[in-house]
Design a protein around this motif. Structure first.
Motif, mmCIF file in Angstrom:
data_model
loop_
_atom_site.group_PDB
_atom_site.id
_atom_site.type_symbol
_atom_site.label_atom_id
_atom_site.label_comp_id
_atom_site.label_asym_id
_atom_site.label_seq_id
_atom_site.Cartn_x
_atom_site.Cartn_y
_atom_site.Cartn_z
ATOM 1 N N GLY A 102 0.809 -1.216 0.000
ATOM 2 C CA GLY A 102 0.000 0.000 0.000
ATOM 3 C C GLY A 102 0.842 1.266 0.000
ATOM 4 O O GLY A 102 0.317 2.362 -0.146
ATOM 5 N N GLU A 103 2.151 1.127 0.182
ATOM 6 C CA GLU A 103 3.056 2.278 0.197
ATOM 7 C C GLU A 103 4.207 2.072 -0.784
ATOM 8 O O GLU A 103 5.302 2.562 -0.588
ATOM 9 N N ARG A 104 3.959 1.340 -1.846
ATOM 10 C CA ARG A 104 5.029 1.019 -2.785
ATOM 11 C C ARG A 104 4.891 1.837 -4.058
ATOM 12 O O ARG A 104 3.789 2.205 -4.470
ATOM 13 N N THR A 105 6.021 2.088 -4.687
ATOM 14 C CA THR A 105 6.027 2.858 -5.918
ATOM 15 C C THR A 105 6.040 1.933 -7.132
ATOM 16 O O THR A 105 6.409 0.760 -7.035
ATOM 17 N N ARG A 106 5.646 2.480 -8.256
ATOM 18 C CA ARG A 106 5.653 1.739 -9.512
ATOM 19 C C ARG A 106 7.088 1.389 -9.884
ATOM 20 O O ARG A 106 8.032 2.010 -9.407
ATOM 21 N N ALA A 107 7.243 0.414 -10.755
ATOM 22 C CA ALA A 107 8.571 0.079 -11.264
ATOM 23 C C ALA A 107 9.181 1.340 -11.878
ATOM 24 O O ALA A 107 8.513 2.048 -12.626
ATOM 25 N N TYR A 108 10.393 1.619 -11.521
ATOM 26 C CA TYR A 108 11.182 2.772 -11.979
ATOM 27 C C TYR A 108 10.782 4.091 -11.336
ATOM 28 O O TYR A 108 11.534 5.052 -11.418
ATOM 29 N N ALA A 109 9.617 4.217 -10.737
ATOM 30 C CA ALA A 109 9.218 5.455 -10.068
ATOM 31 C C ALA A 109 9.809 5.461 -8.661
ATOM 32 O O ALA A 109 9.894 4.420 -8.007
ATOM 33 N N ARG A 110 10.215 6.626 -8.191
ATOM 34 C CA ARG A 110 10.828 6.722 -6.864
ATOM 35 C C ARG A 110 10.373 8.000 -6.167
ATOM 36 O O ARG A 110 10.095 9.006 -6.820
ATOM 37 N N VAL A 111 10.340 7.929 -4.839
ATOM 38 C CA VAL A 111 10.117 9.097 -3.997
ATOM 39 C C VAL A 111 11.351 9.217 -3.111
ATOM 40 O O VAL A 111 11.681 8.279 -2.377
ATOM 41 N N LEU A 112 12.036 10.343 -3.220
ATOM 42 C CA LEU A 112 13.258 10.558 -2.451
ATOM 43 C C LEU A 112 13.069 11.706 -1.476
ATOM 44 O O LEU A 112 12.336 12.664 -1.766
ATOM 45 N N ILE A 113 13.740 11.591 -0.340
ATOM 46 C CA ILE A 113 13.756 12.655 0.655
ATOM 47 C C ILE A 113 15.209 13.066 0.823
ATOM 48 O O ILE A 113 16.049 12.238 1.197
ATOM 49 N N ASN A 114 15.492 14.306 0.493
ATOM 50 C CA ASN A 114 16.858 14.824 0.582
ATOM 51 C C ASN A 114 17.863 13.907 -0.110
ATOM 52 O O ASN A 114 18.952 13.658 0.380
ATOM 53 N N GLY A 115 17.458 13.368 -1.260
ATOM 54 C CA GLY A 115 18.348 12.567 -2.083
ATOM 55 C C GLY A 115 18.437 11.098 -1.736
ATOM 56 O O GLY A 115 19.209 10.366 -2.354
ATOM 57 N N ARG A 116 17.656 10.624 -0.766
ATOM 58 C CA ARG A 116 17.677 9.205 -0.390
ATOM 59 C C ARG A 116 16.301 8.594 -0.583
ATOM 60 O O ARG A 116 15.281 9.214 -0.287
ATOM 61 N N PHE A 117 16.286 7.346 -1.036
ATOM 62 C CA PHE A 117 15.013 6.648 -1.223
ATOM 63 C C PHE A 117 14.239 6.591 0.095
ATOM 64 O O PHE A 117 14.815 6.322 1.151
ATOM 65 N N ASN A 118 12.929 6.804 0.033
ATOM 66 C CA ASN A 118 12.113 6.820 1.258
ATOM 67 C C ASN A 118 12.136 5.488 1.985
ATOM 68 O O ASN A 118 11.971 5.445 3.190
ATOM 69 N N GLU A 119 12.383 4.379 1.269
ATOM 70 C CA GLU A 119 12.438 3.065 1.924
ATOM 71 C C GLU A 119 13.594 2.978 2.918
ATOM 72 O O GLU A 119 13.579 2.153 3.824
ATOM 73 N N LEU A 120 14.619 3.802 2.715
ATOM 74 C CA LEU A 120 15.780 3.777 3.610
ATOM 75 C C LEU A 120 15.536 4.568 4.885
ATOM 76 O O LEU A 120 16.363 4.554 5.790
ATOM 77 N N TYR A 121 14.418 5.268 4.934
ATOM 78 C CA TYR A 121 13.987 5.942 6.162
ATOM 79 C C TYR A 121 12.867 5.088 6.765
ATOM 80 O O TYR A 121 13.024 3.900 6.920
ATOM 81 N N ASP A 122 11.740 5.705 7.030
ATOM 82 C CA ASP A 122 10.584 4.998 7.590
ATOM 83 C C ASP A 122 9.431 4.933 6.595
ATOM 84 O O ASP A 122 8.265 4.975 6.989
ATOM 85 N N GLY A 123 9.747 4.845 5.302
ATOM 86 C CA GLY A 123 8.695 4.783 4.295
ATOM 87 C C GLY A 123 7.815 6.006 4.347
ATOM 88 O O GLY A 123 8.288 7.130 4.522
ATOM 89 N N PHE A 124 6.509 5.817 4.233
ATOM 90 C CA PHE A 124 5.574 6.938 4.221
ATOM 91 C C PHE A 124 5.370 7.530 5.615
ATOM 92 O O PHE A 124 4.772 8.583 5.759
#
Length: 144
Positions: A102-124
């Motif tokens: 329910g919080e996943r991005t499409r293939a090749y689409a990304r959401v970054l926070i300050n240059g890092r993928f959101n999955e490397l933080y706490d997701g949404f």
């Protein structure tokens, strides 16, 4: 609306505070868009103020105002999976993180926070601060 009907629509927490509604803080982030998202928005960089502090609250407010959720968010596992990759024997090297369903991005689409993928933080659930950069990326892909 009568005073009685106003009281009945307030939550218990609001009633306990004597009718004072809790307001969420506002956060202003620097939005950067690339590829298909930039084309849809017709702009590549702008400030966006929303009510709340988390990436999920940002995305909800952003999609309500601008749409384009279908460009970034996956509804099914097939939407988030790139096709045509070779199977890797065993576990691939490195750190592999994934947002909850329910919080996943499409293939090749990304959401970054300050240059890092959101999955490397706490997701949404990642908390944002004023001035954070949120990049919404869905690159143009021209491939076989």
């Amino acid at each position: 609306m009568s005073e009685r009907s106003q009281t009945s629509t307030m939550s218990l927490t609001e009633q306990e505070r004597g009718g004072e509604a809790e307001t969420k803080p506002e956060t202003t982030v620097d939005v950067k868009a690339t590829g298909h998202v930039r084309r849809e928005l017709d702009d590549h960089r702008f400030d966006f103020t929303f009510e709340g502090k988390t990436l999920g609250e940002f995305l909800d407010a952003f999609f309500e105002e601008y749409g384009c959720a279908e460009l970034l968010l996956a509804e099914t596992e097939a939407d988030e999976t790139a096709h045509g990759w070779a199977n890797y024997p065993g576990d691939p090297p490195g750190r592999w993180e994934r947002n909850p369903e329910g919080e996943r991005t499409r293939a090749y689409a990304r959401v970054l926070i300050n240059g890092r993928f959101n999955e490397l933080y706490d997701g949404f659930a990642t908390e944002l601060e004023d001035g954070d950069r949120v990049a919404l990326m869905y690159p143009f892909m021209f491939c076989c």
